[in-house]
Write a protein that holds these residues in place. Structure first.
Motif, PDB file in Angstrom:
ATOM      1  N   PHE A  37     -18.351  34.518  77.687  1.00 32.48           N
ATOM      2  CA  PHE A  37     -19.518  34.366  77.249  1.00 32.48           C
ATOM      3  C   PHE A  37     -20.429  34.096  78.263  1.00 32.48           C
ATOM      4  O   PHE A  37     -20.249  33.493  79.200  1.00 32.48           O
ATOM      5  N   PHE A  38     -22.101  34.311  78.142  1.00 32.56           N
ATOM      6  CA  PHE A  38     -22.881  33.883  79.130  1.00 32.56           C
ATOM      7  C   PHE A  38     -22.824  32.366  79.054  1.00 32.56           C
ATOM      8  O   PHE A  38     -22.863  31.727  78.289  1.00 32.56           O
ATOM      9  N   LYS A  39     -22.994  32.010  80.341  1.00 34.46           N
ATOM     10  CA  LYS A  39     -23.044  30.390  80.433  1.00 34.46           C
ATOM     11  C   LYS A  39     -24.434  30.100  81.000  1.00 34.46           C
ATOM     12  O   LYS A  39     -25.227  29.425  80.215  1.00 34.46           O
ATOM     13  N   ALA A  43     -28.828  28.482  90.778  1.00 36.69           N
ATOM     14  CA  ALA A  43     -28.798  28.845  92.327  1.00 36.69           C
ATOM     15  C   ALA A  43     -29.074  30.591  92.486  1.00 36.69           C
ATOM     16  O   ALA A  43     -28.351  31.121  93.490  1.00 36.69           O
ATOM     17  N   GLY A  44     -29.774  30.949  91.557  1.00 31.05           N
ATOM     18  CA  GLY A  44     -30.022  32.641  91.785  1.00 31.05           C
ATOM     19  C   GLY A  44     -28.812  33.246  91.273  1.00 31.05           C
ATOM     20  O   GLY A  44     -28.815  34.640  91.467  1.00 31.05           O
ATOM     21  N   LEU A  45     -27.950  32.689  90.612  1.00 29.81           N
ATOM     22  CA  LEU A  45     -26.670  33.579  90.342  1.00 29.81           C
ATOM     23  C   LEU A  45     -26.332  33.400  88.765  1.00 29.81           C
ATOM     24  O   LEU A  45     -26.724  32.510  88.200  1.00 29.81           O
ATOM     25  N   THR A  46     -25.639  34.490  88.166  1.00 28.57           N
ATOM     26  CA  THR A  46     -25.283  34.372  86.885  1.00 28.57           C
ATOM     27  C   THR A  46     -23.838  33.962  86.570  1.00 28.57           C
ATOM     28  O   THR A  46     -22.704  34.706  87.140  1.00 28.57           O
ATOM     29  N   ALA A  67     -20.766  36.477  88.025  1.00 24.02           N
ATOM     30  CA  ALA A  67     -21.137  38.068  87.325  1.00 24.02           C
ATOM     31  C   ALA A  67     -21.702  38.676  88.479  1.00 24.02           C
ATOM     32  O   ALA A  67     -21.386  39.778  88.638  1.00 24.02           O
ATOM     33  N   ASP A  68     -22.415  38.039  89.240  1.00 23.86           N
ATOM     34  CA  ASP A  68     -23.199  38.989  90.273  1.00 23.86           C
ATOM     35  C   ASP A  68     -22.141  39.577  91.240  1.00 23.86           C
ATOM     36  O   ASP A  68     -22.420  40.868  91.739  1.00 23.86           O
ATOM     37  N   ILE A  69     -21.057  39.232  91.564  1.00 17.50           N
ATOM     38  CA  ILE A  69     -19.906  39.586  92.465  1.00 17.50           C
ATOM     39  C   ILE A  69     -19.240  40.782  91.717  1.00 17.50           C
ATOM     40  O   ILE A  69     -19.145  42.034  92.202  1.00 17.50           O
TER      41      ILE A  69
END
Length: 179
Positions: A37-39, A43-46, A67-69
């Protein structure tokens, strides 16, 4: 679930791309997604809160995943992203009156869920290097047509390694011929 869905789904296969201090998962480990689930954004990252099961040991681990990676065709953070993540950590430690040379600061670095979030990519296609040591019932292998004219012996060693990953069936993609 699966390779045709660009969004993370329960049951998806992921390849860990960096050793992880919190879980002990290592670069090259394959895991399946049990839940997520979305946390939050930081720092500009999800970051996603995930539970994954390691394929070999069948152990489950719950922690954050970047998630960004996963979604940006990269295997790790860029230098700028890495720096922003560390600055975020540094500022959180500063609020706790911890300095960079304190023992507790260093100990917190090893336990911080954001600095140590899982780094992974979808694991449906692997390089020969990442596949070493693994075996699958069915393997689809894409070998460039230029391989037969390559004079470097290590190329043939990689082809042999790739071909011997299949337990039952090997499919060579793009109409390649093997002599």
């Amino acid at each position: 679930m699966g390779i045709n869905n660009p969004e993370l789904s329960i049951g998806d296969l992921l390849l860990i791309t960096q050793n992880n201090y919190i879980s002990g998962l290592m670069n090259g480990d394959l895991v399946t997604v049990e839940s997520f689930f979305f946390k939050e954004k930081r720092a500009g990252l999800t970051f996603l809160n995930v539970t994954v099961k390691e394929l070999f040991t069948q152990k489950s681990y719950s922690q954050l995943l970047i998630a960004d990676i996963l979604y940006n065709n990269q295997t790790n953070l860029s230098q700028i992203q890495q720096k922003e993540l560390f600055v975020d950590f540094y500022l959180r430690m500063k609020k706790r009156n911890l300095k960079q040379d304190d023992k507790e600061f260093k100990a917190m670095m090893m336990k911080d869920p954001y600095l140590n979030a899982l780094r992974s990519v979808f694991g449906y296609a692997l390089t020969c290097h990442k596949a070493q040591g693994g075996e699958w019932e069915t393997v689809f292998l894409d070998i460039p047509r230029s391989v037969p004219v390559v004079e470097k012996p290590y190329v043939y060693q990689w082809v042999y390694t790739a071909m011997t990953r299949a337990k039952k069936e090997l499919y060579i993609v793009d109409d390649f011929w093997v002599m």
